[in-house]
Scaffold this motif. Structure first.
Motif, PDB file in Angstrom:
ATOM      1  N   ARG A 353       0.864  -1.189   0.000  1.00 57.71           N
ATOM      2  CA  ARG A 353       0.000   0.000   0.000  1.00 57.71           C
ATOM      3  C   ARG A 353       0.899   1.237   0.000  1.00 57.71           C
ATOM      4  N   VAL A 354       0.612   2.171  -0.881  1.00 58.84           N
ATOM      5  CA  VAL A 354       1.379   3.417  -0.993  1.00 58.84           C
ATOM      6  C   VAL A 354       0.454   4.596  -0.728  1.00 58.84           C
ATOM      7  N   VAL A 355       0.924   5.538   0.079  1.00 59.88           N
ATOM      8  CA  VAL A 355       0.189   6.773   0.336  1.00 59.88           C
ATOM      9  C   VAL A 355       1.099   7.948   0.009  1.00 59.88           C
ATOM     10  N   VAL A 356       0.566   8.925  -0.694  1.00 64.90           N
ATOM     11  CA  VAL A 356       1.329  10.136  -1.010  1.00 64.90           C
ATOM     12  C   VAL A 356       1.284  11.057   0.205  1.00 64.90           C
ATOM     13  N   GLU A 357       2.473  11.491   0.680  1.00 59.97           N
ATOM     14  CA  GLU A 357       2.560  12.251   1.925  1.00 59.97           C
ATOM     15  C   GLU A 357       3.263  13.588   1.721  1.00 59.97           C
TER      16      GLU A 357
END
Length: 524
Positions: A353-357
């Motif tokens: 899972r990738v989240v843009v931060e």
């Protein structure tokens, strides 16, 4: 012997040389070892006025040891353009490959490239390249072979290390710019893309090994003032514009690379810090002039939020805005964590899972109308935003899953499937009503014995990395192990090479792939 095409030579390899003749051996040996018969290959070394006292002699010794090689010693021109043009003029092969003198080929490279070009009737074939000596990410086009690739997609690869049909180059008068300039390879390759009937990518096997030694002796690493670099890129932009006058959409697609990567990315404080105050001021002025005088407005509109904002600041001749935007850009990151592992008789899989931060928190997008989202003001100042982000653009994110060998820096893409989404957050939109969203990508990558048992993996530790372009900014990160990892992570045996690849957790909590040799199984 003459081929069915009427050529006595299948491929001419053109190699410009300037000093560092001691680096010739690896490339020469790889050409000597080609599976294509020696009489089907022509090798042309062109010495561009080497002045180290030894290189001209070493070139002649190299040529004497090769049955199919020629050497030409020329006056110094200051860049690889003229020696490559001399080599092209002397070439007799059906195809021409432009190599650097300190690089080398896979043993079957030329045979495979020529065969692929003929099978697909290609004018240009981009063979898979791997870099050595420093961490250089391989372009995503090398994830798989393409019989035909649109020119706009091929623009990600503008180095000259490709196979070109020689008559195609001659028919369209495609030559390298000469003199002490920069980006002569970008000019040549872009010109070829503009005329090519078919551009192909051969990614089934590595073809070319690109060396990145230290020092500044190579042409590409020689010092140049910023105006020269920007002027050279302007020529590439003007070349595209001249050839696409009747197709604005194609023009904009082709220009995204030279505008975003060769102009806008050079404007930030991190690049300007390499210059003194006068040099930084001159560079800003040259970038401003290039955008005002050469870049169509529709190209800027195609860019992601950050390069688009920087372009607007440059167009407005506002260095302070460029610095402000760059400060926000440096705080963007990818947060990535593995979510699952799987194994089968011939593959390993890993879910993630990738989240843009931004500053360690998810980047928020607020609903702004049908299929449009407003970027949160903590991520980019409202004064720097010229429009809302299109949902289709946000969801077109392409996450690359790579493994990178710690000792050699070689990188490989793994098979990867992704599902981008705008996931509802607990934060309400500033205007009330609908909830805001964060950009999330769910993915699953696969390490397949069939895909990697050939020549890709070697013993050692391979770091697991993810790479993506978000809001126009290239981001990369290590993949974190799950907070509660199983005691035994899965492994995969590659029987044809007596290797075992196992996922492991590093002391910093990241995932890596440990590849080790195992004793071959005894036959009963």
């Amino acid at each position: 012997m003459t081929t069915a095409t009427g050529h006595s030579v299948d491929c001419t390899v053109v190699i410009p040389v300037f000093n560092r003749g001691e680096a010739l051996d690896a490339g020469a040996e790889s050409l000597r070892a080609q599976s294509l018969p020696a009489d089907r290959i022509e090798i042309i070394y062109v010495d561009d006025g080497s002045n180290d006292g030894t290189t001209p002699v070493l070139i002649d010794q190299t040529v004497a040891a090769l049955p199919n090689a020629l050497a030409f010693h020329e006056l110094a021109s200051g860049s690889p353009g003229r020696p490559r043009n001399i080599g092209l003029a002397r070439a007799t092969g059906e195809f021409v490959f432009f190599a650097d003198h300190d690089d080398w080929f896979d043993a079957k490279a030329l045979e495979r490239l020529v065969k692929y070009a003929r099978a697909n009737d290609s004018d240009v074939v981009i063979g898979k390249v791997v870099a050595h000596g420093r961490r250089v990410a391989i372009p995503r086009i090398f994830r798989e072979s393409h019989a035909s690739l649109p020119a706009a997609e091929a623009m990600i690869s503008l180095t000259p290390h490709k196979l070109f049909r020689r008559e195609f180059l001659l028919d369209h008068d495609i030559r390298y710019p000469e003199g002490r300039i920069r980006l002569e390879d970008h000019h040549f390759v872009t010109h070829a893309y503009l005329h090519a009937r078919k551009i192909s990518v051969y990614a089934d096997h590595v073809c070319y090994h690109h060396n990145h030694p230290g020092g500044d002796e190579n042409f590409s690493r020689s010092a140049a003032d910023p105006e020269t670099y920007i002027s050279s890129n302007r020529e590439v932009i003007e070349l595209v514009i001249r050839h696409t006058e009747q197709d604005a959409a194609l023009r904009a697609a082709l220009l995204v690379r030279p505008v975003q990567h060769e102009l806008i990315k050079k404007a930030g404080p991190r690049r300007l810090a390499q210059l003194d105050a006068d040099g930084a001021s001159r560079k800003h002025a040259a970038l401003h002039a290039a955008l005002v005088e050469t870049v169509p407005a529709e190209v800027v509109d195609r860019l992601g939020a950050f390069p688009r904002a920087t372009a607007r600041a440059l167009l407005n001749d506002d260095p302070s805005a460029v610095r402000r935007i760059d400060d926000h850009e440096q705080r963007l990151a990818l947060g990535a964590e593995a979510t699952s592992f799987g194994s089968g008789p011939a593959s390993l899989t890993i879910g993630y899972r990738v989240v843009v931060e931004h500053d360690g928190s998810p980047v928020l997008f607020h609903p702004a109308g049908p299929d449009a989202w407003r970027l949160d003001e903590t991520v980019l100042d409202p004064i720097d935003l010229d429009r809302d982000e299109r949902e289709a653009d946000l969801l077109s994110i392409d996450v690359e899953f790579l493994v990178s060998h710690r000792r050699s820096d070689v990188q490989w893409h793994l098979l990867n499937r992704i599902a981008p989404m705008l996931e509802a957050s607990t934060v309400q939109s500033p205007a009330g009503g609908a909830r805001s969203a964060r950009l999330v990508v769910l993915g699953k990558a696969e390490l397949s014995a069939d895909d990697l048992a050939g020549a890709r993996l070697r013993p050692g530790v391979w770091d697991v990395k993810l790479r993506a372009e978000v809001l126009g900014v290239g981001l990369a990160t290590r993949l974190k192990a799950p907070e509660h990892s199983p005691d035994q992570l899965p492994s995969l045996t590659l029987p044809t090479r007596s290797l075992r690849a196992s996922f492991v957790v590093t002391p910093k909590g990241n995932l890596a792939l440990d590849v080790e040799r195992v004793a071959p199984r005894r036959q009963s």
